[in-house]
Design a protein around this motif. Structure first.
Motif, PDB file in Angstrom:
ATOM      1  N   ARG A   1      -0.443   3.440   9.570  1.00  0.00           N
ATOM      2  CA  ARG A   1      -1.721   2.764   9.428  1.00  0.00           C
ATOM      3  C   ARG A   1      -2.677   3.155  10.570  1.00  0.00           C
ATOM      4  O   ARG A   1      -3.891   3.333  10.356  1.00  0.00           O
ATOM      5  CB  ARG A   1      -1.495   1.251   9.393  1.00  0.00           C
ATOM      6  N   ASP A   2      -2.096   3.277  11.792  1.00  0.00           N
ATOM      7  CA  ASP A   2      -2.950   3.654  12.927  1.00  0.00           C
ATOM      8  C   ASP A   2      -3.516   5.069  12.780  1.00  0.00           C
ATOM      9  O   ASP A   2      -4.564   5.385  13.358  1.00  0.00           O
ATOM     10  CB  ASP A   2      -2.161   3.547  14.236  1.00  0.00           C
TER      11      ASP A   2
ATOM     12  N   SER B   1      -3.849   4.904   4.059  1.00  0.00           N
ATOM     13  CA  SER B   1      -4.362   3.762   3.302  1.00  0.00           C
ATOM     14  C   SER B   1      -3.226   2.816   2.890  1.00  0.00           C
ATOM     15  O   SER B   1      -2.037   3.174   2.903  1.00  0.00           O
ATOM     16  CB  SER B   1      -5.093   4.261   2.062  1.00  0.00           C
ATOM     17  N   GLN B   2      -3.619   1.620   2.487  1.00  0.00           N
ATOM     18  CA  GLN B   2      -2.619   0.625   2.061  1.00  0.00           C
ATOM     19  C   GLN B   2      -1.921   1.070   0.784  1.00  0.00           C
ATOM     20  O   GLN B   2      -0.732   0.779   0.575  1.00  0.00           O
ATOM     21  CB  GLN B   2      -3.307  -0.732   1.843  1.00  0.00           C
ATOM     22  N   ALA B   3      -2.636   1.767  -0.076  1.00  0.00           N
ATOM     23  CA  ALA B   3      -2.012   2.262  -1.310  1.00  0.00           C
ATOM     24  C   ALA B   3      -0.908   3.260  -1.006  1.00  0.00           C
ATOM     25  O   ALA B   3       0.144   3.269  -1.652  1.00  0.00           O
ATOM     26  CB  ALA B   3      -3.073   2.893  -2.206  1.00  0.00           C
ATOM     27  N   LEU B   4      -1.121   4.144   0.009  1.00  0.00           N
ATOM     28  CA  LEU B   4      -0.070   5.095   0.382  1.00  0.00           C
ATOM     29  C   LEU B   4       1.093   4.393   1.071  1.00  0.00           C
ATOM     30  O   LEU B   4       2.263   4.746   0.858  1.00  0.00           O
ATOM     31  CB  LEU B   4      -0.657   6.169   1.297  1.00  0.00           C
ATOM     32  N   LEU B   5       0.785   3.390   1.886  1.00  0.00           N
ATOM     33  CA  LEU B   5       1.871   2.667   2.573  1.00  0.00           C
ATOM     34  C   LEU B   5       2.771   1.932   1.586  1.00  0.00           C
ATOM     35  O   LEU B   5       3.973   1.791   1.819  1.00  0.00           O
ATOM     36  CB  LEU B   5       1.271   1.676   3.575  1.00  0.00           C
ATOM     37  N   ALA B   6       2.193   1.462   0.491  1.00  0.00           N
ATOM     38  CA  ALA B   6       2.998   0.738  -0.501  1.00  0.00           C
ATOM     39  C   ALA B   6       4.016   1.646  -1.172  1.00  0.00           C
ATOM     40  O   ALA B   6       5.027   1.167  -1.708  1.00  0.00           O
ATOM     41  CB  ALA B   6       2.084   0.108  -1.539  1.00  0.00           C
ATOM     42  N   LYS B   7       3.772   2.981  -1.149  1.00  0.00           N
ATOM     43  CA  LYS B   7       4.694   3.927  -1.784  1.00  0.00           C
ATOM     44  C   LYS B   7       5.749   4.449  -0.827  1.00  0.00           C
ATOM     45  O   LYS B   7       6.590   5.254  -1.216  1.00  0.00           O
ATOM     46  CB  LYS B   7       3.903   5.099  -2.366  1.00  0.00           C
ATOM     47  N   VAL B   8       5.714   4.022   0.423  1.00  0.00           N
ATOM     48  CA  VAL B   8       6.730   4.434   1.395  1.00  0.00           C
ATOM     49  C   VAL B   8       7.901   3.465   1.287  1.00  0.00           C
ATOM     50  O   VAL B   8       7.795   2.285   1.651  1.00  0.00           O
ATOM     51  CB  VAL B   8       6.156   4.440   2.819  1.00  0.00           C
TER      52      VAL B   8
END
Length: 741
Positions: free
Chosen positions: A267-268, A272-279
């Motif tokens: 995130r830093d 994006s939040q959409a990419l983080l949700a796929k991790v």
């Protein structure tokens, strides 16, 4: 329901003619079917004796009544224990109703015990009580491989155990209601009832031990789900389970914190939040691999991850980090340890359940018996009898007491002086006066009567008669028209054979069934449908009633009738009850008459058992060889002012004065009037012919033979032989068949 008679058959040796001690009365298929014990005439339970007695609240109580119906006890002491409990429930209606209402909430505990044991015993191992701990994994393949066999406590494998534990708690509560009656109402419980309640005490301690592990008594526990209690000091293996659960919680927390740090790093760096949700982390956490979009791959390299090719090329990549693999492996080890601790706790709970199984089965058995006895008391309560009828506690005597004439009930009259009219029809304590005089004044015949086995039933009625009104929706049993009658067989005052004649539709078969039903209920420990009853132990009921063939075996109706009769004669003993309804009707008249005569003579002169015999061969009532062994009775009828035939269903002593009234019954059934009128003329013609064949010397010779048997004058043996030969020749020319009306 299949009846297991293997152990009973081992106690039975047919054809010996002597009484045999056995644990239960033997009832064959013919008796169970003819008496409609389990199924009515139209199929199903409706109209059967079980339908009348089915007042128990629980499925196991109803099953116990079925078992008792098919295997009534012959142990007088055990029967008296049941009678005492039934008498308590009869006298204390409030306790009975409260207990029956509580048992209606019980599941089928007997089947749940079987399902629980069959499902849990393999988990505990076949020899779980003898194996040491180091051999558990080797003996139980399900334990091999760590948690391979472990299942959540809420899965279907433990559903039966959960239902059983809930049901056992309700069963204990139900039986405790009876125990509380002594303290709340001041009622003194009989010792026989406290014996049943005492069998429930060990189960209370067993339930407390199981409650230390299983949360089946917790009201917040959802029904159908078995949970485990929080750690308790007295519970087995709770320390290991608590430590493993703490380790698992710590490992999962460390892994979750590591994943949060990785997400914060991405995130830093602009993810994006959409990419983080796929991790997400791959299934095998011990490898430390993250599955993430290809766009965040360079950011993970900066954080120290090593990228690996992914099966979905161009879209996702796999990122590996050694220290994340260590955290994942630690989490897996902690989870496996927690599952093993959970397994061990469940295993110890299962073993504890199997160890305490005898105590729990004792509670189930006691609750089922009490439920059945309370149901029988409810069904056979005097308040539930029709007007003019009642239920009473019978006197059941052992064979030794009867033959030794040692019981006070045998000293007193069976039920008062004989009565020939009125509602009950009278007790037939001896043959009619003509039979006594024709058999020689009573001396020799009365000595033959004193065999000891008795069946004395005063104001007997058939409880199945009330089921017809109940099935038609009539709730007022007290207004039903049921005529009680009295029967007395055996002992020192009555012959062993009850020969019943009378009209068709007069109630002969109903009376026979009522006597058998009263006998079975008495051996079950229930109240009987009589005002008073004295019965000596019956080891078996042989019954020949109805008509049917066996097409697959190639046996005609008459063949089946003779086969069943032969089996009864071969297996009957002095303590048996033989019931024969219209024997010999399926063949030629003279053959049927001869067979009925021979069977009666064999039962009276050779076996000497209690016999209920109905027939339309009215000539049997005049046969001198069997008259000393029988009580004669008939079902009365009358004729209305309009000339219609009306059966009274009342038992009266002596032979039927007007035959069987078959043509009148046929007219009631709807046969054309012209046909019935023609039958009347033919019957009158046959009657006239039979009267012409009567030899005029026959009555004189009969009187002469009576005088000799009464020792009123001397006569030589040669003269007696000549007299008998002359009488035999006369009777060969005098047809003694049923006289049509």
């Amino acid at each position: 329901m299949a009846l297991d008679t293997s152990r009973l058959d081992a106690c039975w040796t047919p054809g010996q003619g002597a009484s045999v001690q056995q644990p239960a009365m033997l009832l064959d298929h013919a008796a169970i079917t003819s008496l409609e014990l389990l199924e009515g005439s139209l199929g199903g339970h409706a109209g059967s004796l079980f339908d009348f007695l089915a007042r128990a609240g629980s499925p196991m109580g109803l099953r116990r009544i079925k078992q008792w119906l098919c295997r009534p006890l012959t142990d007088v002491r055990e029967v008296q224990k049941r009678q005492t409990v039934v008498a308590f429930f009869t006298d204390h209606a409030e306790v009975r109703m409260t207990f029956l209402e509580a048992t209606q909430l019980l599941p089928d505990l007997e089947r749940l015990v079987c399902r629980s044991v069959s499902g849990l015993r393999p988990i505990a191992g076949d020899h779980w009580q003898q194996l040491p701990e180091e051999q558990e994994e080797e003996a139980n393949p399900r334990m091999a491989g760590g948690a391979a066999w472990a299942v959540p406590a809420s899965c279907a494998a433990y559903t039966a155990l959960n239902q059983l534990l809930h049901g056992l708690a309700l069963a204990w509560h139900s039986t405790n209601l009876i125990a509380q009656a002594e303290s709340v109402t001041g009622t003194v419980l009989p010792s026989e009832l406290t014996t049943f309640l005492g069998a429930c005490e060990p189960a209370a301690e067993a339930l407390d031990k199981l409650n230390a592990i299983f949360d089946f008594m917790d009201a917040s526990c959802p029904r159908g789900q078995l949970t485990l209690q929080p750690p308790k000091p007295e519970a087995i293996a709770y320390d290991d389970r608590a430590a493993a659960a703490a380790d698992l919680q710590e490992a999962e927390r460390a892994l979750q914190e590591a994943l949060l740090q990785i997400q914060q790093h991405l995130r830093d760096h602009g993810a994006s939040q959409a990419l983080l949700a796929k991790v997400v982390m791959c299934e095998d956490a011990s490898q430390g691999i993250l599955r993430c979009p290809a766009a965040v791959g360079p950011l993970l390299v900066q954080a120290g991850f090593t990228l690996q090719p992914s099966p979905a090329r161009g879209q996702f990549v796999h990122a590996h980090l050694p220290w994340l693999a260590e955290l994942g492996a630690a989490c897996i080890r902690a989870r496996e340890a927690a599952e093993r601790a959970e397994q061990q706790l469940l295993l110890e709970g299962v073993r504890l359940f199997l160890t305490l199984l005898p105590e729990l089965e004792g509670l189930v058995h006691a609750c089922a018996c009490l439920d059945a006895l309370a149901g029988c008391a409810e069904a056979c309560c005097p308040e539930n009898a029709p007007a003019g009828c009642t239920f009473s506690r019978p006197i059941l005597l052992s064979t030794e007491e009867c033959r030794a004439q040692s019981h006070p009930a045998l000293k007193a009259p069976a039920a008062g002086a004989p009565r020939t009219g009125g509602r009950a029809g009278g007790i037939l304590r001896r043959a009619n006066s003509s039979a006594s005089s024709s058999s020689g004044g009573g001396g020799g015949a009365r000595e033959q009567w004193g065999s000891g086995d008795v069946l004395w039933l005063e104001d007997l009625w058939n409880p199945q008669l009330t089921l017809g009104e109940k099935n038609r929706g009539c709730a007022d049993i007290g207004n039903q028209d049921v005529t009680p009658n009295s029967v007395s067989i055996g002992g020192s005052c009555s012959p062993q054979i009850f020969l019943l004649t009378g009209t068709n539709m007069g109630g002969k078969s109903t009376l026979l069934r009522a006597a058998c039903i009263a006998t079975i209920l008495a051996h079950m420990g229930c109240n009987v449908p009589c005002r008073r009853a004295t019965i000596s132990v019956v080891d078996r009921i042989w019954m020949r009633m109805g008509a049917h063939d066996r097409i697959m075996l190639g046996e005609s109706t008459f063949m089946v009738e003779m086969s069943e009769t032969a089996a009864g004669l071969a297996g009957a003993s002095r303590s048996s009850l033989v019931v024969l309804d219209e024997l010999g009707r399926g063949t030629a008249t003279h053959d049927g008459y001869a067979l009925a005569y021979a069977v009666l003579a064999h039962l009276g002169r050779e076996i000497g058992c209690r016999t209920l015999f109905t027939t339309h061969y009215h000539g049997l009532t005049q046969e001198r060889l069997i008259r000393p062994h029988v009580s004669l009775a008939h079902m009365a009828h009358t004729t209305t002012p309009q000339g219609q035939f009306l059966p009274l269903h009342t038992l009266r002593s002596g032979p039927a004065p007007e035959g069987s009234s078959g043509i009148q019954v046929a007219s009631m059934a709807g046969l054309p009037p012209r046909l019935c009128a023609r039958a009347h003329k033919v019957a009158a013609h046959l009657c006239h012919q039979l009267q012409q064949k009567q030899h005029p010397a026959a009555p004189c010779l009969d009187a002469l033979l009576d005088k000799y048997q009464g020792n009123t004058f001397p006569i030589s043996a040669v003269e007696l032989a000549a007299l008998r030969d002359a009488l035999r020749k006369i009777r060969q020319n005098c047809a003694v068949w049923p006289v049509p009306n």
